[in-house]
Scaffold this motif. Structure first.
Motif, short mmCIF file in Angstrom:
data_model
loop_
_atom_site.label_atom_id
_atom_site.label_comp_id
_atom_site.label_asym_id
_atom_site.label_seq_id
_atom_site.Cartn_x
_atom_site.Cartn_y
_atom_site.Cartn_z
N TYR A 257 0.83 -1.19 0.00
CA TYR A 257 0.00 0.00 0.00
C TYR A 257 0.87 1.26 0.00
CZ TYR A 257 -3.09 -3.65 1.72
OH TYR A 257 -3.77 -4.83 1.88
N LEU A 258 0.39 2.28 -0.69
CA LEU A 258 1.13 3.54 -0.72
C LEU A 258 0.92 4.31 0.57
CD1 LEU A 258 2.70 5.83 -2.16
CD2 LEU A 258 0.50 6.62 -3.07
N THR A 259 -0.31 4.34 1.07
CA THR A 259 -0.62 5.16 2.24
C THR A 259 -1.71 4.47 3.05
OG1 THR A 259 -1.09 7.43 2.93
CG2 THR A 259 -2.41 6.56 1.10
N TRP A 315 -5.30 14.77 -6.48
CA TRP A 315 -4.06 15.20 -7.13
C TRP A 315 -2.85 14.73 -6.35
CZ3 TRP A 315 -0.68 18.59 -4.61
CH2 TRP A 315 0.42 19.01 -5.35
N PHE A 316 -2.87 14.92 -5.04
CA PHE A 316 -1.70 14.59 -4.24
C PHE A 316 -1.36 13.11 -4.29
CE2 PHE A 316 0.43 13.45 -0.26
CZ PHE A 316 1.48 14.36 -0.26
N PHE A 317 -2.36 12.25 -4.10
CA PHE A 317 -2.07 10.82 -3.98
C PHE A 317 -2.03 10.08 -5.31
CE2 PHE A 317 -3.60 11.65 0.40
CZ PHE A 317 -2.54 11.09 1.10
N THR A 318 -2.49 10.69 -6.39
CA THR A 318 -2.53 9.94 -7.66
C THR A 318 -1.76 10.60 -8.79
OG1 THR A 318 -4.56 11.02 -8.49
CG2 THR A 318 -4.83 9.10 -7.06
N GLU A 319 -1.48 11.91 -8.73
CA GLU A 319 -0.89 12.57 -9.87
C GLU A 319 0.56 13.01 -9.67
OE1 GLU A 319 -3.44 15.62 -11.46
OE2 GLU A 319 -5.25 14.45 -11.05
N LYS A 324 3.20 8.06 -8.74
CA LYS A 324 3.03 7.30 -9.98
C LYS A 324 4.15 6.26 -10.11
CE LYS A 324 0.73 10.80 -12.88
NZ LYS A 324 0.86 11.63 -14.10
N ASP A 325 5.35 6.64 -9.71
CA ASP A 325 6.48 5.71 -9.76
C ASP A 325 6.24 4.50 -8.85
OD1 ASP A 325 7.74 7.39 -11.53
OD2 ASP A 325 9.03 8.33 -10.02
N TRP A 326 5.58 4.72 -7.71
CA TRP A 326 5.27 3.61 -6.81
C TRP A 326 4.39 2.59 -7.53
CZ3 TRP A 326 6.59 2.11 -1.89
CH2 TRP A 326 5.80 1.13 -1.31
N VAL A 327 3.35 3.07 -8.18
CA VAL A 327 2.44 2.18 -8.91
C VAL A 327 3.19 1.45 -10.02
CG1 VAL A 327 0.35 2.08 -10.32
CG2 VAL A 327 0.46 3.64 -8.36
#
Length: 542
Positions: A257-259, A315-319, A324-327
């Protein structure tokens, strides 16, 4: 109506009876007037101070008369668990004061249904639900006009016209006090006090408050819970990247998970921290209130109306490029995160890959994300109002991408040492002290390209955090020059809006001073900014 002043000498309730070891209990309901006028706190009974000291904790009257009372008086769906009550005679000479008989239908007893008979002159002492009872009393006083609502409560649509049936559980111990069993004990009152103390201790020692993650999932009244959940429900944030299915508020180093849902809530609190009474501390109990709150603070935002809270968090968590590099990295190593609450099953290679990625960049830690979001939020509220438009997010994103590519967010970058990261082999994140707040100030200063307060920030960081930090005016000046946000071109606003923006800037300056103080305790009574949520936890081996 106070029952002690009425005749006959006993009162009967329909109840369900059960046994729990040596404890017999009777589950019933009381009219609100009966409950608030006849159930007592121990310290209200003359000569029972020692009982109070040993059994009841000190009541938080402010909490009962504000937070819990608001829950009752602001309408909507609400409910209280049963209030637990024991019967306490005035002395050991008073040895018979309760009884019960079975209830029959067509000549046959109905299992567990009874008629409970209580003597009126025996004190009914609450041992669990003291704050609920106190708030019910406040509500009843408003309902009867003894303590009217104040103007602010009226303005907030408080209404005490309804009355409630109060669930109550009476406890008795063995046959102590039962009619016809006077010979069972000569010290009935003393033994009841001793048994009550034991029950009270167990109830309050073993009861656990709801964990923060579950609170966020279930709470329909607080904006700090409504907004994070709405983001997931609408698919604005992807379920598979926001950890919500565990009681833990942390991320282990090898989780995909990212967050976390808790961090999204903390970001919401950061955005709305200037609106404590209007948003964060207010309970939105009715559907209409919740819809209005979401329109004001989710779809929009008082100071960022064109952007809005929803769009900013998306915007903060997806853009942002680092996220994006995490995904991309998860896709590269073939990690498919299942729909929660199902947990991921990763190979050793996949776990190692995630750990290495998380160890490489502070933005892949909850603490690093907190710092960056807080800095961006404060940056947006600091710039002039005409720049608070969607185009500004592109400009901020460009600056963050530059910082990331240049290694500014690398965990082993020397400028984080001793303030955010311990310069040891594991590069452990520092989750205590004021270093986090100093890092927020630093990043905001870079984005603003502001030299105001640089020397003071360096001095305070050395004094408050560590004298071994390597921040200096030259390096901060370089970061500002290379990474500051280039404001988009905008049409100049008219004089009226210009004046508003100038006053807004002044407000932001005051806000920044507040941010550097110790007022973080005020963020939220429900969702605490607990430093433990930023601690990384080691992987638990299967």
């Amino acid at each position: 109506m106070e029952l002690d002043n009425q005749s006959p000498e006993t009162i009967e309730y329909k109840a369900i009876s059960g046994k729990f070891g040596d404890v017999r209990y009777f589950i019933t309901t009381l009219d609100q007037s009966d409950a608030v006028e006849n159930i007592r706190f121990a310290d209200e009974i003359q000569g029972s101070w020692s009982f109070s000291e040993r059994v009841q904790r000190k009541l938080d009257e402010n909490r009962a008369n504000t937070e819990i009372f608001s829950y009752l008086a602001q309408g909507g769906i609400r409910f209280f668990n049963s209030i637990v009550v024991v019967l306490l005679p005035n002395s050991n000479d008073q040895r018979e004061f309760w009884d019960f008989s079975t209830v029959s239908s067509d000549g046959k007893p109905i299992e567990k249904w009874v008629n409970l008979k209580l003597y009126k002159n025996v004190a009914r002492i609450v041992i669990d639900g003291q704050h609920r009872l106190l708030s019910l009393r406040r509500y009843w006083n408003a309902h009867t006009g003894k303590e009217p609502l104040n103007p602010q409560q009226i303005n907030e649509n408080f209404n005490c016209s309804e009355t409630f049936d109060i669930p109550v559980v009476y406890l008795v111990f063995r046959d102590l006090g039962k009619v016809g069993h006077a010979d069972s004990s000569e010290t009935v009152r003393d033994e009841i006090i001793k048994a009550t103390r034991n029950i009270f201790t167990v109830i309050n020692k073993t009861a656990k408050s709801i964990d923060k993650q579950t609170q966020l999932l279930l709470d329909d009244s607080k904006i700090s819970a409504l907004i994070p959940r709405k983001l997931l429900e609408e698919g604005v944030l992807e379920d598979r990247f926001v950890k919500w299915s565990s009681k833990s508020r942390n991320l282990t180093q090898s989780e995909p998970y990212l967050t976390t849902l808790d961090l999204v809530s903390q970001c919401t609190i950061e955005l709305l921290k200037d609106y404590q009474k209007q948003a964060l501390k207010k309970s939105f109990n009715s559907l209409t209130e919740r819809d209005t709150a979401l329109a004001n603070y989710y779809e929009s935002h008082p100071k960022l109306p064109i952007i809005g809270t929803k769009a900013l968090l998306k915007w903060f968590f997806t853009e942002l490029q680092p996220f994006k590099d995490w995904v991309s990295q998860l896709n590269y190593v073939g990690i498919n995160i299942p729909i929660q609450p199902e947990q991921s099953r990763l190979s050793a290679v996949q776990k190692t890959s995630i750990k290495e990625l998380r160890d490489s960049n502070i933005l892949y830690t909850i603490l690093g994300q907190k710092i960056l979001f807080s800095a961006v939020s404060r940056f947006l509220l600091k710039i002039r109002i005409e720049y608070r438009i969607p185009a500004i997010l592109d400009a901020v994103s460009l600056s963050i991408t530059k910082m990331d590519k240049d290694g500014f967010f690398c965990r082993n970058a020397p400028h984080w040492f001793n303030v955010l990261v311990r310069p040891n082999e594991k590069l452990t994140m520092i989750t205590t002290g004021t270093g986090t707040e100093k890092c927020i100030e630093l990043v905001k200063m870079i984005l603003l390209d502001s030299s105001d307060g640089v020397r003071d920030l360096i001095k305070r960081t050395k004094d408050d955090v560590s004298n071994e930090i390597n921040w200096n005016e030259a390096s901060i000046s370089t970061w500002r020059r290379e990474f500051h946000v280039i404001l988009p071109e905008v049409d100049f606003i008219d004089e009226q809006i210009k004046e508003s923006s100038e006053s807004d800037d002044s407000f932001a300056e005051v806000r920044d001073l507040l941010d550097s103080s110790e007022e973080d305790e005020e963020e939220s009574d429900e969702i605490e900014d607990d430093e433990d949520i930023f601690k990384e936890t080691e992987e638990v081996k299967d």
